[in-house]
Write a protein that holds these residues in place. Structure first.
Motif, PDB file in Angstrom:
ATOM      1  N   ASP A   1       0.800  -1.055   0.088  1.00  0.00           N
ATOM      2  CA  ASP A   1       0.049  -0.005   0.084  1.00  0.00           C
ATOM      3  C   ASP A   1       0.948   1.334  -0.071  1.00  0.00           C
ATOM      4  O   ASP A   1       1.894   1.415   0.475  1.00  0.00           O
ATOM      5  CB  ASP A   1      -0.869  -0.010   1.181  1.00  0.00           C
ATOM      6  CG  ASP A   1      -1.965  -1.043   1.266  1.00  0.00           C
ATOM      7  OD1 ASP A   1      -2.185  -1.700  -0.042  1.00  0.00           O
ATOM      8  OD2 ASP A   1      -2.763  -1.212   2.091  1.00  0.00           O
ATOM      9  N   LEU A   2       0.413   2.300  -0.824  1.00  0.00           N
ATOM     10  CA  LEU A   2       1.070   3.664  -0.673  1.00  0.00           C
ATOM     11  C   LEU A   2      -0.022   4.624  -0.836  1.00  0.00           C
ATOM     12  O   LEU A   2      -0.754   4.885  -1.791  1.00  0.00           O
ATOM     13  CB  LEU A   2       1.968   3.647  -1.950  1.00  0.00           C
ATOM     14  CG  LEU A   2       2.629   5.061  -2.438  1.00  0.00           C
ATOM     15  CD1 LEU A   2       3.202   5.488  -0.974  1.00  0.00           C
ATOM     16  CD2 LEU A   2       3.557   4.883  -3.654  1.00  0.00           C
ATOM     17  N   THR A   3      -0.179   5.468   0.405  1.00  0.00           N
ATOM     18  CA  THR A   3      -1.293   6.410   0.091  1.00  0.00           C
ATOM     19  C   THR A   3      -0.429   7.960   0.510  1.00  0.00           C
ATOM     20  O   THR A   3       0.078   7.714   1.513  1.00  0.00           O
ATOM     21  CB  THR A   3      -2.250   6.020   1.083  1.00  0.00           C
ATOM     22  OG1 THR A   3      -2.744   4.856   0.825  1.00  0.00           O
ATOM     23  CG2 THR A   3      -3.477   6.995   1.210  1.00  0.00           C
ATOM     24  N   PHE A   4      -0.870   8.938  -0.008  1.00  0.00           N
ATOM     25  CA  PHE A   4      -0.236  10.381   0.268  1.00  0.00           C
ATOM     26  C   PHE A   4      -1.434  10.765   1.197  1.00  0.00           C
ATOM     27  O   PHE A   4      -2.679  10.884   0.844  1.00  0.00           O
ATOM     28  CB  PHE A   4      -0.323  11.187  -0.959  1.00  0.00           C
ATOM     29  CG  PHE A   4       0.247  12.336  -0.779  1.00  0.00           C
ATOM     30  CD1 PHE A   4       1.532  12.747   0.003  1.00  0.00           C
ATOM     31  CD2 PHE A   4      -0.744  13.577  -0.883  1.00  0.00           C
ATOM     32  CE1 PHE A   4       1.883  13.962  -0.098  1.00  0.00           C
ATOM     33  CE2 PHE A   4      -0.239  14.801  -0.559  1.00  0.00           C
ATOM     34  CZ  PHE A   4       1.110  15.129  -0.082  1.00  0.00           C
ATOM     35  N   LEU A   5      -0.750  11.314   2.512  1.00  0.00           N
ATOM     36  CA  LEU A   5      -1.952  11.761   3.580  1.00  0.00           C
ATOM     37  C   LEU A   5      -1.799  13.161   3.684  1.00  0.00           C
ATOM     38  O   LEU A   5      -2.963  13.663   3.639  1.00  0.00           O
ATOM     39  CB  LEU A   5      -1.382  11.378   4.759  1.00  0.00           C
ATOM     40  CG  LEU A   5      -1.339   9.909   5.095  1.00  0.00           C
ATOM     41  CD1 LEU A   5      -0.851   9.539   6.387  1.00  0.00           C
ATOM     42  CD2 LEU A   5      -2.726   9.093   4.822  1.00  0.00           C
ATOM     43  N   GLY A   6      -0.859  14.074   2.780  1.00  0.00           N
ATOM     44  CA  GLY A   6      -0.829  15.466   3.025  1.00  0.00           C
ATOM     45  C   GLY A   6       0.510  16.061   3.072  1.00  0.00           C
ATOM     46  O   GLY A   6       1.594  15.272   3.103  1.00  0.00           O
ATOM     47  N   THR A   7       0.684  17.363   3.305  1.00  0.00           N
ATOM     48  CA  THR A   7       1.631  18.132   3.479  1.00  0.00           C
ATOM     49  C   THR A   7       1.464  19.012   4.586  1.00  0.00           C
ATOM     50  O   THR A   7       0.461  19.766   4.785  1.00  0.00           O
ATOM     51  CB  THR A   7       2.072  19.034   2.256  1.00  0.00           C
ATOM     52  OG1 THR A   7       1.983  18.246   1.047  1.00  0.00           O
ATOM     53  CG2 THR A   7       3.222  19.916   2.362  1.00  0.00           C
ATOM     54  N   ASP A   8       2.568  19.214   5.525  1.00  0.00           N
ATOM     55  CA  ASP A   8       2.641  20.135   6.628  1.00  0.00           C
ATOM     56  C   ASP A   8       3.862  21.071   6.189  1.00  0.00           C
ATOM     57  O   ASP A   8       4.787  20.791   5.687  1.00  0.00           O
ATOM     58  CB  ASP A   8       2.823  19.568   7.971  1.00  0.00           C
ATOM     59  CG  ASP A   8       2.016  18.487   8.544  1.00  0.00           C
ATOM     60  OD1 ASP A   8       0.621  18.959   8.063  1.00  0.00           O
ATOM     61  OD2 ASP A   8       1.887  17.864   9.343  1.00  0.00           O
TER      62      ASP A   8
ATOM     63  N   ARG B   1       4.373   3.301  -7.318  1.00  0.00           N
ATOM     64  CA  ARG B   1       5.073   4.802  -7.285  1.00  0.00           C
ATOM     65  C   ARG B   1       3.797   5.641  -7.254  1.00  0.00           C
ATOM     66  O   ARG B   1       2.738   5.651  -8.001  1.00  0.00           O
ATOM     67  CB  ARG B   1       5.681   4.889  -8.762  1.00  0.00           C
ATOM     68  CG  ARG B   1       6.339   6.401  -8.935  1.00  0.00           C
ATOM     69  CD  ARG B   1       6.770   6.405 -10.403  1.00  0.00           C
ATOM     70  NE  ARG B   1       7.319   7.679 -10.791  1.00  0.00           N
ATOM     71  CZ  ARG B   1       8.365   8.036 -10.713  1.00  0.00           C
ATOM     72  NH1 ARG B   1       9.427   7.453 -10.277  1.00  0.00           N
ATOM     73  NH2 ARG B   1       8.828   9.534 -11.065  1.00  0.00           N
ATOM     74  N   ASP B   2       4.199   6.684  -6.510  1.00  0.00           N
ATOM     75  CA  ASP B   2       3.215   7.845  -6.293  1.00  0.00           C
ATOM     76  C   ASP B   2       3.858   9.083  -6.703  1.00  0.00           C
ATOM     77  O   ASP B   2       4.868   9.429  -6.004  1.00  0.00           O
ATOM     78  CB  ASP B   2       2.721   8.046  -4.859  1.00  0.00           C
ATOM     79  CG  ASP B   2       1.771   9.106  -4.472  1.00  0.00           C
ATOM     80  OD1 ASP B   2       0.404   8.798  -4.683  1.00  0.00           O
ATOM     81  OD2 ASP B   2       2.134  10.203  -4.292  1.00  0.00           O
ATOM     82  N   THR B   3       3.389   9.680  -7.799  1.00  0.00           N
ATOM     83  CA  THR B   3       3.874  11.111  -8.410  1.00  0.00           C
ATOM     84  C   THR B   3       2.696  12.187  -8.326  1.00  0.00           C
ATOM     85  O   THR B   3       1.707  11.898  -8.761  1.00  0.00           O
ATOM     86  CB  THR B   3       4.553  10.832  -9.718  1.00  0.00           C
ATOM     87  OG1 THR B   3       5.397   9.747  -9.552  1.00  0.00           O
ATOM     88  CG2 THR B   3       5.227  12.026 -10.004  1.00  0.00           C
ATOM     89  N   ARG B   4       3.190  13.275  -7.704  1.00  0.00           N
ATOM     90  CA  ARG B   4       2.344  14.382  -7.731  1.00  0.00           C
ATOM     91  C   ARG B   4       2.863  15.581  -7.725  1.00  0.00           C
ATOM     92  O   ARG B   4       3.917  15.832  -7.056  1.00  0.00           O
ATOM     93  CB  ARG B   4       1.410  14.102  -6.588  1.00  0.00           C
ATOM     94  CG  ARG B   4       1.908  14.369  -5.138  1.00  0.00           C
ATOM     95  CD  ARG B   4       0.976  14.017  -3.958  1.00  0.00           C
ATOM     96  NE  ARG B   4       0.491  12.570  -4.129  1.00  0.00           N
ATOM     97  CZ  ARG B   4      -1.132  12.442  -4.247  1.00  0.00           C
ATOM     98  NH1 ARG B   4      -1.792  13.425  -4.446  1.00  0.00           N
ATOM     99  NH2 ARG B   4      -1.228  11.294  -4.360  1.00  0.00           N
ATOM    100  N   ASN B   5       2.249  16.773  -8.002  1.00  0.00           N
ATOM    101  CA  ASN B   5       2.554  18.065  -8.072  1.00  0.00           C
ATOM    102  C   ASN B   5       2.047  18.622  -6.999  1.00  0.00           C
ATOM    103  O   ASN B   5       1.041  18.599  -6.408  1.00  0.00           O
ATOM    104  CB  ASN B   5       2.194  18.922  -9.216  1.00  0.00           C
ATOM    105  CG  ASN B   5       2.945  18.611 -10.597  1.00  0.00           C
ATOM    106  OD1 ASN B   5       4.090  18.762 -10.636  1.00  0.00           O
ATOM    107  ND2 ASN B   5       2.353  17.951 -11.580  1.00  0.00           N
ATOM    108  N   ILE B   6       2.948  19.788  -6.306  1.00  0.00           N
ATOM    109  CA  ILE B   6       2.486  20.238  -5.047  1.00  0.00           C
ATOM    110  C   ILE B   6       2.933  21.855  -5.081  1.00  0.00           C
ATOM    111  O   ILE B   6       3.795  22.119  -5.787  1.00  0.00           O
ATOM    112  CB  ILE B   6       3.373  19.659  -3.778  1.00  0.00           C
ATOM    113  CG1 ILE B   6       3.152  18.371  -3.756  1.00  0.00           C
ATOM    114  CG2 ILE B   6       2.990  20.461  -2.435  1.00  0.00           C
ATOM    115  CD1 ILE B   6       1.836  17.730  -3.171  1.00  0.00           C
ATOM    116  N   ALA B   7       1.874  22.572  -4.793  1.00  0.00           N
ATOM    117  CA  ALA B   7       2.104  23.978  -4.675  1.00  0.00           C
ATOM    118  C   ALA B   7       1.732  24.541  -3.204  1.00  0.00           C
ATOM    119  O   ALA B   7       0.702  24.177  -2.574  1.00  0.00           O
ATOM    120  CB  ALA B   7       1.046  24.614  -5.705  1.00  0.00           C
TER     121      ALA B   7
END
Length: 226
Positions: free
Chosen positions: A104-111, A210-216
Motif C-alpha cells: 500500500d502507498l497512500t499520500f496523506l498530505g503536506t505540513d 509509485r506515487d507522483t504528484r505536483n505540490i503548490a
C-alpha cells in the motif's frame, strides 16, 4: 418199409462241450473275484489321491500368502497406527503463517513550518506497507527535471501505523528560504513554490508502486514573502 427201401434211422445226438478240468474251473471262478479286487484297489487309490488333493488345497487356502499379507498388514498399519513424532504435524496450529506483502502507498498530505526556528520547512506524509523499502525524489514541476538553484536536505521518519502499515514522514529542510525565488521551483506568476514529489516502493529487482504528484505552496499565506 414200403418198396423195400430201408432207411437207416439217423439218430442225432447233441454234442456236449468238453468239461473243464478242476484247475480250469477254479481259475475261471477266480476271474470275477480278481476283477472286483482290482477295481476296489483302483477306487481306493483314487479316493486316497482325492483326499490328499483336498487336504493340500485346504492347506493352501488357509495358509496366508506372504506377499499379500505383507501388503495388507502394511496398509492396516498405515491406517491404524498413531502419528509418529518423526512425521510433520498437519494441524492448523503448526502450519507456518503466510503473510502477503503489503505494498500500500497512500499520500496523506503536506505540513509546512517556515518559522525562524524551524529545522524542516516542509513535511510530506505517507502511509505505506509495513517494512517496505522506499525511495523519495524531489523534482521541478512536471516531474521531469531536477531541482536547481536551491540547496535542501531530506530525511525520513517511519513509525508503525498498524500491523501491516507504517507512517512515513519525508522532511524537507531548505538551507536558505530566501533562495527559493532563485530556484526552478518558484513561480513568479502564482507567487508559489511549485514542485513534484515522487515516492516509490521498491523490491530488490523492480519498482512495485509509485506515487507522483505536483505540490503548490503559497508562501504569502505562511508569512514568508508577505
Amino acid at each position: 418199409s414200403p418198396m423195400g427201401v430201408s432207411h437207416d434211422e439217423e439218430i442225432m445226438t447233441e454234442q456236449q462241450p468238453p468239461q473243464p478240468t478242476a484247475a480250469e474251473a477254479n481259475h475261471t471262478a477266480d476271474q470275477p473275484a480278481n476283477t472286483r479286487s482290482r477295481t476296489t484297489s483302483i477306487l481306493i487309490a483314487l479316493i486316497a489321491v482325492s483326499v490328499v488333493a483336498i487336504v493340500a488345497l485346504a492347506l493352501a487356502l488357509t495358509k496366508p500368502f506372504s506377499g499379500r499379507s505383507k501388503s495388507t498388514d502394511s496398509a492396516n498399519e498405515i491406517i491404524t497406527a498413531p502419528p509418529s513424532s518423526s512425521f510433520p504435524s498437519f494441524s492448523p496450529s503448526s502450519r507456518p503463517s503466510t503473510i502477503i506483502p503489503n505494498w500500500d502507498l497512500t499520500f496523506l498530505g503536506t505540513d509546512t513550518d517556515f518559522s525562524i526556528d524551524s529545522t524542516n520547512e516542509i513535511t510530506f506524509k505517507y502511509e505505506i506497507g509495513a517494512g517496505r523499502t522506499y525511495e523519495f525524489t524531489l523534482f521541478a514541476p512536471g516531474c521531469m527535471d531536477d531541482v536547481i538553484g536551491l540547496n535542501y536536505n531530506t530525511t525520513t521518519v517511519t513509525s508503525a501505523a498498524s500491523a501491516v502499515t507504517d507512517n512515513l514522514d519525508v522532511l524537507l529542510d531548505v538551507e536558505s528560504v530566501s533562495n527559493i525565488r532563485e530556484s526552478n521551483i518558484w513561480s513568479d506568476i502564482t507567487s508559489r513554490i511549485e514542485m513534484c514529489i515522487a515516492l516509490e516502493l521498491v523490491s530488490p529487482t523492480m519498482v512495485v508502486k509509485r506515487d507522483t504528484r505536483n505540490i503548490a505552496i503559497n508562501l504569502v499565506n505562511v508569512g514568508v514573502f508577505g
